[in-house]
Design a protein around this motif. Structure first.
Motif, PDB file in Angstrom:
ATOM      1  N   PRO A  42      -1.905   6.358   8.542  1.00 41.81           N
ATOM      2  CA  PRO A  42      -2.841   6.637   9.640  1.00 41.81           C
ATOM      3  C   PRO A  42      -2.196   6.459  11.010  1.00 41.81           C
ATOM      4  CG  PRO A  42      -3.913   5.341   7.924  1.00 41.81           C
ATOM      5  CD  PRO A  42      -2.454   5.410   7.567  1.00 41.81           C
ATOM      6  N   GLU A  60     -10.736  12.457   9.437  1.00 43.14           N
ATOM      7  CA  GLU A  60     -10.330  11.058   9.343  1.00 43.14           C
ATOM      8  C   GLU A  60     -10.899  10.245  10.500  1.00 43.14           C
ATOM      9  OE1 GLU A  60      -6.211   8.906   8.125  1.00 43.14           O
ATOM     10  OE2 GLU A  60      -6.084  10.285   9.828  1.00 43.14           O
ATOM     11  N   PHE A  61     -10.793  10.771  11.730  1.00 43.68           N
ATOM     12  CA  PHE A  61     -11.264  10.056  12.913  1.00 43.68           C
ATOM     13  C   PHE A  61     -12.790   9.968  12.967  1.00 43.68           C
ATOM     14  CE2 PHE A  61      -7.256  11.379  15.488  1.00 43.68           C
ATOM     15  CZ  PHE A  61      -6.535  10.373  14.850  1.00 43.68           C
ATOM     16  N   ILE A  66     -14.690   8.966  10.901  1.00 44.90           N
ATOM     17  CA  ILE A  66     -15.097   7.718  10.253  1.00 44.90           C
ATOM     18  C   ILE A  66     -14.589   6.509  11.023  1.00 44.90           C
ATOM     19  CG2 ILE A  66     -14.896   6.341   8.140  1.00 44.90           C
ATOM     20  CD1 ILE A  66     -14.508   8.998   6.625  1.00 44.90           C
ATOM     21  N   SER A  67     -13.338   6.579  11.489  1.00 42.60           N
ATOM     22  CA  SER A  67     -12.704   5.395  12.076  1.00 42.60           C
ATOM     23  C   SER A  67     -12.689   5.363  13.601  1.00 42.60           C
ATOM     24  CB  SER A  67     -11.258   5.279  11.565  1.00 42.60           C
ATOM     25  OG  SER A  67     -10.515   6.425  11.944  1.00 42.60           O
ATOM     26  N   ASN A  68     -12.787   6.521  14.247  1.00 39.16           N
ATOM     27  CA  ASN A  68     -12.671   6.555  15.712  1.00 39.16           C
ATOM     28  C   ASN A  68     -13.389   7.801  16.232  1.00 39.16           C
ATOM     29  OD1 ASN A  68     -11.789   6.745  18.416  1.00 39.16           O
ATOM     30  ND2 ASN A  68      -9.906   5.645  17.933  1.00 39.16           N
ATOM     31  N   THR A  69     -14.672   7.666  16.518  1.00 35.99           N
ATOM     32  CA  THR A  69     -15.479   8.831  16.901  1.00 35.99           C
ATOM     33  C   THR A  69     -15.035   9.433  18.231  1.00 35.99           C
ATOM     34  OG1 THR A  69     -17.110   7.339  17.887  1.00 35.99           O
ATOM     35  CG2 THR A  69     -17.509   8.065  15.622  1.00 35.99           C
TER      36      THR A  69
END
Length: 333
Positions: free
Chosen positions: A266, A298-299, A301-304
């Motif tokens: 990541p 991917e983002f 979920i982890s970094n809007t």
């Protein structure tokens, strides 16, 4: 998500779609203008290929051999066609030598000598002919730019599996004429029939040569793919779609390639995304469209916040593309 990215790739990149990812059409015809027999041979071989996998049956090979034998055995064309018709450039070097003696400055020879150099791990010979090939301008700047973006995203010491002249020789030009990413090893499927090449590749992979199955081109590819879990192997998007789709459940988009999750962390994907953010317009960002779709997922979920930036970039690329609607529809799926 990976399968969806591959489908998107098939409808065309925004930056390299519309025929830009190709050999320079202005130059190639001039090179073969006086070698119509060679042109005819290449068209015949292409017509016999079993799709993008480029497999040939024994009957197909016999037909090609008959075409070769019909040429004047003392001509440049005969020796050049005999060389490229061989599955092993090392075994056919006598034809390459003869063709070179007949027409030493013929640009067709540069890629042939590159194949021989790759099969024998002769970096000096490879560099000499890569520089000559670059001067022909056979490969246009769009293709070289795309290839540079492929290499740019690869980790140190990676192996990149490629499928033909449009993605093989531009890499060699960048590595050996421009001194860019020489740490990357090219896995040239076109050389699967060369025992010498398989031995050299096996050494670089740290495996035995017997682990590389050369029964067919597809077998060779599959034996390399089987090492992806333990080796830093990347699959170029220019490989046959059927091959890529088969690997989709076990791979992710690391850049302009597929790889195993362990091969692309990541943090490395975030770093590459930041590079793209600094160059948001033009072919650099557009070439990375499949990668942007992956990191958007991917983002999300982890970094809007980054996911929103990624979505904006995809939208900007879509506006420059003839496939804008199809590209934007992918974001809603």
């Amino acid at each position: 998500m990976t399968v969806r990215i591959l489908i998107l790739f098939l409808i065309g990149f925004a930056g390299v779609a519309n025929g830009q990812l190709a050999i320079n059409e202005d130059v190639a015809p001039k090179i073969v203008a006086q070698t119509s027999n060679i042109d005819t041979y290449l068209n015949l071989r292409k017509s016999l290929w079993n799709g993008p996998e480029k497999e040939l049956s024994k009957k197909d090979r016999d037909q090609l051999a008959l075409f070769v034998a019909a040429n004047n055995t003392g001509s440049f064309e005969y020796h050049y066609i005999s060389f490229i018709n061989s599955a092993d450039p090392v075994a056919a070097k006598n034809h390459l030598d003869a063709a070179t003696s007949k027409s030493p400055q013929n640009p067709l020879l540069y890629s042939a000598w590159i194949d021989y150099a790759a099969a024998t791990n002769n970096s000096t010979l490879l560099a000499e002919n890569a520089r000559k090939l670059k001067k022909t301008n056979m490969f246009n700047q769009n293709l070289l730019g795309y290839t540079k973006d492929v290499l740019r995203g690869l980790p140190q010491g990676a192996f990149i599996v490629v499928n033909g002249k449009e993605d093989t020789y531009p890499i060699y030009i960048l590595q050996h004429a421009d001194d860019f990413r020489k740490d990357v090893t090219v896995v040239q499927l076109d050389l699967y029939g060369s025992p010498s090449y398989r031995n050299e590749l096996a050494k670089k992979l740290g495996i035995s040569a017997g682990e590389l199955n050369a029964t067919t081109r597809t077998n060779f590819y599959e034996s390399i793919v089987s090492k992806m879990e333990s080796k830093p192997i990347a699959l170029a998007f220019t490989l046959p779609p059927s091959w890529l789709k088969k690997q989709a459940p076990k791979t992710i988009t690391g850049g302009l390639y597929l790889c195993t999750p362990a091969f692309s962390s990541p943090s490395s994907r975030a770093k590459l995304f930041n590079e793209i953010q600094q160059n948001p317009k033009g072919d650099f960002a557009a070439n990375y469209l499949p990668f942007l779709f992956f990191v958007h997922q991917e983002f999300s979920i982890s970094n809007t916040a980054l996911a929103d930036k990624c979505k904006t970039m995809i939208g900007d690329i879509a506006k420059q593309s003839s496939n804008e609607n199809a590209i934007m529809q992918q974001l809603t799926k």
